[in-house]
Each structure stands twice: as structure tokens, then as C-alpha cells.
Motif scaffolding. Structure first.
Motif, PDB file in Angstrom:
ATOM      1  N   ALA A 153      29.102  11.574  88.343  1.00  0.00           N
ATOM      2  CA  ALA A 153      28.259  10.494  88.284  1.00  0.00           C
ATOM      3  C   ALA A 153      29.331   9.090  88.852  1.00  0.00           C
ATOM      4  N   ASN A 154      29.073   8.319  89.587  1.00  0.00           N
ATOM      5  CA  ASN A 154      29.702   7.245  90.085  1.00  0.00           C
ATOM      6  C   ASN A 154      31.013   7.685  90.597  1.00  0.00           C
ATOM      7  N   ASP A 155      31.312   8.674  91.172  1.00  0.00           N
ATOM      8  CA  ASP A 155      32.369   9.196  91.940  1.00  0.00           C
ATOM      9  C   ASP A 155      33.651   8.958  90.975  1.00  0.00           C
ATOM     10  N   ASP A 156      33.450   9.112  89.697  1.00  0.00           N
ATOM     11  CA  ASP A 156      34.512   8.578  88.854  1.00  0.00           C
ATOM     12  C   ASP A 156      35.462   9.782  88.100  1.00  0.00           C
TER      13      ASP A 156
ATOM     14  N   ASN B  86      19.762  10.937  91.908  1.00  0.00           N
ATOM     15  CA  ASN B  86      20.642  10.328  90.807  1.00  0.00           C
ATOM     16  C   ASN B  86      21.552  11.483  89.935  1.00  0.00           C
ATOM     17  N   ARG B  87      22.673  11.039  89.820  1.00  0.00           N
ATOM     18  CA  ARG B  87      23.689  11.825  89.171  1.00  0.00           C
ATOM     19  C   ARG B  87      23.865  11.702  87.668  1.00  0.00           C
TER      20      ARG B  87
END
Length: 256
Positions: A236-239, A201-202
Motif C-alpha cells: 500500500a502506497n509503496d510505503d 487497489n492495494r
């Protein structure tokens, strides 16, 4: 503290085009980009590499080439294609994977380990002809998946143009991380930076700021003499917004 500058592994944004990644790097005041060989700069596609190299140079980005060459599964001819892309890109460093990908180091016999070391040594010599350094990914399911295996491998290669990266296995406790870098740090060129737990988890890098500050401060003197980069890898979430926040955190971590 070791004199690291902030960098980015572009594999963080597989779906984004290089020009957008360069824009993000510029906004984040990132100093270097490691261009992904499986997403943005394919091996042997030198025309693409030159275009990305020009984009990077205009943005003031130093470049590394993140190849997926995995000796001895991949031989010297595969590595030569990667070197062609690295040099067209203007990269001063090329990353390779030690051993067959997705294979644990404990599953290698002595002959297989020798074959890997011999192949990597040849690749280090070939890269040196082009004034490019070679750095080995430090990663689960490779010949650098444990500290003992990584030390044995780099000692068997015994080539002054071959170095190690370092990154923690997901969820690695800080005490164990400090023990690792104490042993391998003399061979470390660059590091990959992220905040993951054991389940991958990131999280925002801010949640691991003290962790990374402690580790980077503890890295021993390295035989590497060039610029060194702490490269953000995955957010996180490749955002992109998460990346910009992590880049700001990394800048704080790296500021003495």
C-alpha cells in the motif's frame, strides 16, 4: 503446507536504492530478493549486478533476477544479456515474461504460440548451461493469463529447466485460485504475494491472510526441488512501513 520462505520483489520499491532495500529486507527477516531488471539491475550491466550481489550476500539474501525479457518479441541475444546480469548477481533463478507484454493469450494463433514455446525452450537450455533456472511470470496480458493457456504453454515448452510462477489475478476469488493452483501447481517454483482488489487497489496483507494461507496450503507437490519463496510484490502506497507490516503478516502465514 508447502515449504515457502519469505521473499521480496524489489520492483516494489522502484525509487529506492539497492542498499536501502537490503536494509529493509534485513529488518523484515526476508530470505530472498528478486532484483528488478528495469529498476535496480539492468540487463547486461554486470558491474551493477556484482555490487548488488555483494550487498545481498552480506545480508544473507538469496537472489533471483526479475527480467523483462519477453519471448518471442525478445530473442536469445536479449536473454543472454539478462543471464549475464543474473550470474553476476549470483541469482539462481531468472524470471521472464511469456509472450509479447500487454497482449492477451487469446490473440495468439497457433504459429505464434509455437514460436513463443520454442524461444522459451531455447532460453531454458541456455540458462541451464549457467546453472540458472527459468520461471515464467504468471500475469494478465501474457501467455499465462489463463490457466488453460499456461498449461498449454508449459506442456509445449517441455523443458525441465523451465517453471511457472503463480500469482492471482487482482480480485481472483479463493475458489478460482484453488482451481488454478490445482492445475498448474506441479510446475510452480515461486509465488508473488499481494493483496489487491479487482480495481488494483492495494490493502494490507493482513486483510488477505486467510486467502494466502489457504492457497499455499493447497499447492500440490511440484517438480521444483529447490528453495521456494513467497515474494511480496507491491504494498500500500509503496510505503516501507507497510512493507514491514506485510512481511510480519507473511511470516505468520508461512509459520506452520
Amino acid at each position: 503446507m508447502s515449504n515457502f520462505e519469505a521473499g521480496l520483489c524489489t520492483v516494489t520499491f522502484r525509487s529506492l536504492p539497492p542498499d536501502r532495500i537490503v536494509e529493509l529486507a534485513r529488518e523484515a527477516r526476508i530470505a530472498a530478493a528478486e532484483w528488478a531488471g528495469d529498476a535496480h539491475v539492468p540487463p547486461g550491466k554486470t558491474s551493477i549486478a556484482r555490487i548488488v550481489g555483494r550487498l545481498s550476500k552480506r545480508a544473507g539474501l538469496t537472489t533471483s533476477y526479475g527480467s523483462y525479457v519477453a519471448p518471442p518479441t525478445d530473442d536469445l541475444s536479449e536473454f543472454v544479456r539478462a543471464v549475464e546480469s543474473a550470474t553476476a548477481l549470483g541469482a539462481s533463478n531468472i524470471r521472464i515474461w511469456p509472450g509479447t507484454r500487454r497482449r492477451d493469450s487469446k490473440d495468439y494463433n497457433a504459429a505464434e504460440r509455437r514460436a513463443a514455446a520454442d524461444a522459451i525452450r531455447d532460453m531454458g537450455a541456455e540458462a541451464a548451461r549457467h546453472e540458472v533456472t527459468v520461471s515464467l511470470e504468471y500475469h494478465p496480458q501474457s501467455l499465462t493469463d489463463t490457466t488453460d493457456s499456461a498449461c498449454r504453454l508449459i506442456e509445449a515448452i517441455a523443458h525441465d529447466n523451465v517453471y511457472l510462477y503463480w500469482q492471482p489475478r487482482p480480485g481472483l476469488a479463493v475458489e478460482e485460485a484453488l482451481a488454478e493452483v490445482a492445475r498448474v501447481g506441479q510446475h510452480v517454483s515461486h509465488v508473488h504475494v499481494f493483496a489487491w482488489d479487482r480495481e488494483r487497489n492495494r490493502f494490507p496483507l493482513a486483510s488477505a491472510a486467510d486467502y494466502w494461507r489457504t492457497i499455499l496450503s493447497a499447492l500440490p507437490r511440484s517438480r521444483w526441488i529447490g528453495r521456494r519463496f513467497a515474494m511480496l510484490e507491491f504494498v500500500a502506497n509503496d510505503d516501507p512501513a507497510a512493507f514491514l507490516e506485510d512481511a510480519a503478516t507473511l511470516e505468520q502465514i508461512l509459520t506452520p
